[in-house]
Design an enzyme around this catalytic site. Structure first.
Site, short mmCIF file in Angstrom:
data_model
loop_
_atom_site.label_atom_id
_atom_site.label_comp_id
_atom_site.label_asym_id
_atom_site.label_seq_id
_atom_site.Cartn_x
_atom_site.Cartn_y
_atom_site.Cartn_z
N ARG A 15 34.78 53.37 18.59
CA ARG A 15 34.25 55.12 18.40
C ARG A 15 35.34 54.35 16.71
O ARG A 15 36.57 54.10 16.70
CB ARG A 15 33.90 55.74 18.60
CG ARG A 15 32.97 56.07 19.91
CD ARG A 15 33.20 57.34 19.95
NE ARG A 15 34.42 57.09 21.75
CZ ARG A 15 34.52 58.20 21.97
NH1 ARG A 15 34.09 58.85 22.44
NH2 ARG A 15 35.41 57.58 23.48
N LYS A 75 40.81 58.75 21.09
CA LYS A 75 41.28 59.10 22.62
C LYS A 75 42.84 59.30 22.84
O LYS A 75 43.63 58.88 21.41
CB LYS A 75 40.55 57.52 23.09
CG LYS A 75 38.80 57.62 23.49
CD LYS A 75 38.63 58.26 23.90
CE LYS A 75 39.25 58.49 25.49
NZ LYS A 75 38.47 59.10 26.41
N TYR A 94 40.63 63.51 21.30
CA TYR A 94 40.62 63.70 22.38
C TYR A 94 42.06 63.40 23.87
O TYR A 94 41.95 62.26 23.79
CB TYR A 94 39.71 62.55 23.10
CG TYR A 94 38.13 63.43 23.30
CD1 TYR A 94 37.33 64.88 23.45
CD2 TYR A 94 37.38 62.39 22.27
CE1 TYR A 94 36.20 64.75 23.05
CE2 TYR A 94 36.07 62.31 22.38
CZ TYR A 94 35.68 64.45 22.65
OH TYR A 94 34.81 64.90 21.95
N HIS A 96 42.95 65.11 27.37
CA HIS A 96 42.67 64.96 29.01
C HIS A 96 43.98 64.86 29.42
O HIS A 96 43.94 64.04 30.21
CB HIS A 96 42.03 63.87 29.40
CG HIS A 96 40.12 64.10 28.50
ND1 HIS A 96 39.56 65.35 28.90
CD2 HIS A 96 40.13 63.52 27.50
CE1 HIS A 96 38.85 64.98 28.51
NE2 HIS A 96 38.91 63.76 27.12
N GLU A 118 38.60 68.45 23.34
CA GLU A 118 38.39 68.87 24.39
C GLU A 118 38.77 70.63 25.30
O GLU A 118 37.94 71.14 25.78
CB GLU A 118 38.20 68.10 26.08
CG GLU A 118 39.65 68.46 26.81
CD GLU A 118 40.78 67.16 25.56
OE1 GLU A 118 41.81 67.36 26.50
OE2 GLU A 118 40.70 66.77 24.49
N SER A 133 29.57 64.61 25.05
CA SER A 133 29.30 65.17 27.65
C SER A 133 27.75 64.62 27.01
O SER A 133 27.13 64.43 28.25
CB SER A 133 29.42 66.21 27.26
OG SER A 133 30.33 66.80 27.38
N ASP A 197 24.63 73.24 40.91
CA ASP A 197 26.05 73.60 40.66
C ASP A 197 25.94 75.24 41.60
O ASP A 197 25.37 76.05 42.27
CB ASP A 197 25.08 74.34 39.22
CG ASP A 197 26.49 74.48 38.70
OD1 ASP A 197 26.58 73.66 37.24
OD2 ASP A 197 26.85 75.85 38.21
N LEU A 239 33.28 69.89 35.55
CA LEU A 239 34.52 70.02 34.49
C LEU A 239 34.42 71.55 34.74
O LEU A 239 34.10 72.83 34.84
CB LEU A 239 33.34 70.15 32.90
CG LEU A 239 34.75 70.70 31.84
CD1 LEU A 239 35.42 69.85 31.54
CD2 LEU A 239 33.96 70.76 30.45
N ALA A 267 33.71 62.66 34.94
CA ALA A 267 34.49 63.55 35.37
C ALA A 267 35.84 63.19 35.15
O ALA A 267 37.22 63.32 35.19
CB ALA A 267 34.59 64.47 36.23
N ASP A 269 38.29 61.29 32.62
CA ASP A 269 39.35 61.89 31.89
C ASP A 269 39.61 62.67 32.72
O ASP A 269 40.49 62.78 31.65
CB ASP A 269 38.36 62.00 30.43
CG ASP A 269 37.64 60.99 29.34
OD1 ASP A 269 38.51 60.08 30.00
OD2 ASP A 269 37.19 61.29 28.55
#
Length: 360
Positions: A15, A75, A94, A96, A118, A133, A197, A239, A267, A269
């Site tokens: 990317r 990233k 991003y 994280h 994020e 996502s 959930d 998340l 998940a 990351d």
């Protein structure tokens, strides 16, 4: 303002952080854009495409980082990039950070102003995480289906089955954007799909969305164990905004699962939601825990850059323009959503979940 767009260095990360359309918008607003040569090639965007909308191409990534007031990436910085970060510069990507002590310490040491895609948040929604996502959720079923094939180490199960033979059982842990995207793909491939959930209202929404054709279960330790032990494919889609993901599937539970079952940890990351998870790459994506196969690639959307670059850039350009036009302070003051994206500034952590994760 000078905006720098470097080439991504993460393993098999194709990317790029902006499309020609986004660069054009920045240039039209009076800003200079420097793009590292070849940064867009993986996304089928040439240097000429960027030049045609007013960008300057450079062969020197060192010069790009030194000149730029705003670094626009996809990233988190890798160790080779840590020395390039500096005080007075804004890094928008991003990050994280809750999952990486090393990167957190490098950002603190550099003094850079770090704003994370994020953690930009509007009314509980994450507009810059959502498009990736969606990509990762849909990809999780593709890669899971491939991993279930016997030559890949899986059970040898066809996800949708055939007439007279039951389909694979897919269990999705988490009913957010990733989970719903995964369920959409799995259901479309005629798998037997269950979503777990904690939020009953979310489960009601999912039940209505799929007209009752996807099973919904209130999440609990007992329910997770029961469902995972019967599953062919488990998707980890939980998340917690900006924080480490909770560990929902223990190694002991995995030891009781069907031999050749597959677990895809979207998940990862944020540290992963399976106890045995460890980040992998597109060049070596899977490993075994007991008799199950884990897929834990930390940049899943990087494998489909023609789709994911456009989706990401469409979402981020609004905020990149605001930072460029107003400076990060003005942009954050005018937009509470962007302000929540601020993770670090001049050596201090500015996001509580990150500080908590690392005891800072």
């Amino acid at each position: 303002m000078i905006i720098g767009i470097p080439k991504e260095l993460k393993n098999n990360e194709f990317r790029v952080s902006a499309t020609p359309s986004g660069v054009h918008a920045l240039v039209q607003a009076g800003h200079q854009v420097i793009v590292e040569s070849g940064a867009g090639i993986g996304s089928a965007i040439t240097d000429s495409n960027f030049i045609s909308v007013g960008a300057r191409i450079t062969e020197s990534v060192g010069d790009l980082w030194r000149e730029a007031d705003l670094i626009l990436k996809v990233k988190e910085p890798l160790p080779i990039e840590y020395p390039r970060m500096r005080k007075g510069q804004v890094l928008f990507t991003y990050l994280h950070l809750a999952a990486s002590r090393e990167c957190t310490e490098a950002i603190i040491k550099s003094g850079t102003t770090a704003i994370a895609f994020e953690t930009v948040e509007i009314n509980g929604q994450l507009p810059l995480l959502a498009p990736m996502s969606e990509v990762a959720g849909r990809m999780s079923i593709q890669v899971g289906a491939a991993a279930l094939q016997k030559p890949a180490g899986g059970r040898g199960v066809l996800l949708g089955g055939v007439p007279g033979v039951a389909p694979a059982k897919v269990v999705v842990l988490g009913g957010g954007v990733v989970g719903v995207s995964a369920a959409t793909m799995a259901h479309g491939m005629r798998a037997d799909v269950t979503i777990l959930d904690l939020d009953l209202n979310r489960l009601r929404y999912i039940d209505e969305l799929f007209a009752g054709q996807v099973r919904t279960i209130a999440s609990s330790a007992f329910a997770i164990q029961e469902q995972c032990m019967a599953a062919d494919l488990v998707i980890g889609a939980v998340l917690v905004h900006g924080a480490k993901a909770p560990k929902l599937v223990s190694n002991d539970l995995v030891s009781k699962m069907r031999p050749g079952s597959v677990l895809v940890d979207v998940a990862i990351d944020q540290g992963g939601c399976f106890e045995g998870s460890k980040a992998t790459t597109h060049s070596d994506p899977t490993f075994k825990v007991h008799n199950s196969l884990y897929y834990c690639v930390a940049n899943m959307p990087g494998a489909v850059p023609a789709t994911s670059t456009a989706a990401l850039a469409n979402a981020t350009i609004k905020y990149a323009l605001a930072i460029a036009n107003k400076g990060w302070q003005g942009a954050c003051a005018d937009d509470p959503a962007l302000a929540r994206g601020l993770n670090a500034h001049e050596g201090e952590i500015r996001y509580q979940s990150i500080a908590t994760a690392h005891g800072l």
